[in-house]
Structures are given as structure tokens and as C-alpha cells.
Scaffold this motif. Sequence first.
Motif, PDB file in Angstrom:
ATOM      1  N   SER A   1     -11.910 -12.147   4.797  1.00 13.93           N
ATOM      2  CA  SER A   1     -10.750 -11.991   4.352  1.00 13.93           C
ATOM      3  C   SER A   1      -9.240 -11.422   4.699  1.00 13.93           C
ATOM      4  O   SER A   1      -8.492 -11.319   4.910  1.00 13.93           O
ATOM      5  N   CYS A   2      -9.462 -10.499   5.889  1.00 12.75           N
ATOM      6  CA  CYS A   2      -8.413  -9.780   6.372  1.00 12.75           C
ATOM      7  C   CYS A   2      -8.868 -10.328   8.402  1.00 12.75           C
ATOM      8  O   CYS A   2      -9.700  -9.652   8.499  1.00 12.75           O
ATOM      9  N   PRO A   3      -7.535 -10.693   8.877  1.00 16.25           N
ATOM     10  CA  PRO A   3      -7.445 -10.561  10.765  1.00 16.25           C
ATOM     11  C   PRO A   3      -7.547  -9.502  11.176  1.00 16.25           C
ATOM     12  O   PRO A   3      -8.169  -9.800  12.286  1.00 16.25           O
ATOM     13  N   LEU A   4      -7.608  -8.219  10.701  1.00 16.33           N
ATOM     14  CA  LEU A   4      -7.699  -7.239  11.286  1.00 16.33           C
ATOM     15  C   LEU A   4      -8.693  -6.484  11.741  1.00 16.33           C
ATOM     16  O   LEU A   4      -9.337  -6.266  10.589  1.00 16.33           O
ATOM     17  N   VAL A   5      -8.938  -5.554  11.975  1.00 19.88           N
ATOM     18  CA  VAL A   5     -10.177  -5.037  12.764  1.00 19.88           C
ATOM     19  C   VAL A   5      -9.265  -4.073  13.676  1.00 19.88           C
ATOM     20  O   VAL A   5      -8.622  -4.127  14.348  1.00 19.88           O
ATOM     21  N   GLU A   6     -10.384  -2.494  13.391  1.00 19.69           N
ATOM     22  CA  GLU A   6      -9.895  -1.802  14.742  1.00 19.69           C
ATOM     23  C   GLU A   6     -10.668  -2.040  15.572  1.00 19.69           C
ATOM     24  O   GLU A   6     -11.560  -2.451  15.498  1.00 19.69           O
ATOM     25  N   ASP A   7      -9.397  -2.402  16.638  1.00 23.95           N
ATOM     26  CA  ASP A   7     -10.404  -1.908  18.047  1.00 23.95           C
ATOM     27  C   ASP A   7      -9.999  -1.185  18.775  1.00 23.95           C
ATOM     28  O   ASP A   7     -10.838  -1.201  19.623  1.00 23.95           O
ATOM     29  N   SER A   8      -9.408   0.109  18.521  1.00 23.13           N
ATOM     30  CA  SER A   8      -9.822   1.664  19.051  1.00 23.13           C
ATOM     31  C   SER A   8      -9.402   2.254  18.215  1.00 23.13           C
ATOM     32  O   SER A   8      -8.641   2.335  17.626  1.00 23.13           O
TER      33      SER A   8
END
Length: 195
Positions: A11-18
Motif C-alpha cells: 500500500s505504500c511504496p516507501l520503506v525505511e532504508d536507514s
Amino acid sequence: MEGPPSSLYGSCPLVEDSFSRLSSQSNMYGLSAVPKPEGGCDLLTATLKGKVICFRYQSLRQKIRPVAKEVQFTYIPVDAEIVSIDAFNKSAPKRGLVVGITFIKDSGDKASPFLNIYCDYEPGSEYNLDSIAQSCLNLELQFTPFQLCHVEVQERRQRETVFLLSGHDHQIHLYKEVNPSLQILFCRGLHFESP
């Protein structure tokens, strides 16, 4: 314990990367994108305790990794509280990065607000953040600063990027370069009444 329901995946294309830890907290005006002349940008983060960290992504061992480096900006006292930070590239045909930092120096009986503007006019150093951090125009303010931002304006058919600084005095203060060789700035306050 299970993760989120499968209906939330995708549902959201963003995830925490760092993420990176700061030595003290920041505020909503403590982040600024730093445009690079070759494209892309770094991120400056100013903490309330006077530290400024530059974040960038670099390719290390065939992976993109975040890198954080403290930048030692001159004329920010140890006991200063940074209020806001902003950065921009000068409008063409001028060249160079300009960084502005507002802070309040607490000298016990009285708090003194300042705006520091950093820019290096030395050829070859116009975009070197470490060099820029050593070249400061220090302005004592007569008001408590809030948000510092920039905007491109047009005056007499010439475009120029200027700083806008809001203050507790119900004004938006405009700072623009008048004579780069003498490092003279022009300031004009635009007054706004509160409802």
C-alpha cells in the motif's frame, strides 16, 4: 507476534532504508536539502545543541550506503541553540552554494539571536562544504528567528535567490547579496499583522 496484515503490504511504496542517531534533538526547521551542481542533493541536519551533520548516500562495495559527517561551521558558539538552517545554489550566472543558519546564543542574562550566512567566493571552493563552513557573515538579529527558507525572485529582468526569515516580530525578513566582493547583504522586513 505477527507483522502487519498482508493487506497493508504494497500500500505504500516507501520503506525505511536507514537511520542515523543525532547527538541531540532537532526541530522542524533543522533540515535542509543541499543541491549538488552535478545533480542530486545531500541533507544538512542541525541539532539544537549546535551540531550540523551532512548526510549523503555513497556507493560502497557495490551497494548504496548512507554516510554521515559532522561539518564544523564557524561562529556558532558552544552554548548556542540552532533554530533553523537552509541552503541553496546561487542563481545563474553566479556560482556557489550558500548556507544560512539561525541560532540563539544564551549568555545567561540575555539571549542573543543571530543569522550566519556561509559562502565561499574562492574559485574551486564554491561547492566545498568544509570550505564554505569557514567563510561566515555573522549578523546579530533584533528579533527571535523562526523558519529560514529561500526563494528565487526576479528584479529588473535578473533572477536571484534570496533568504526569507520569519521572526517573532510579525515580519518576513529578506536577505539578498548586494556586493559579493565586499560580502554586503541587503535586508528588508515585510510586515504581517496577526489576526
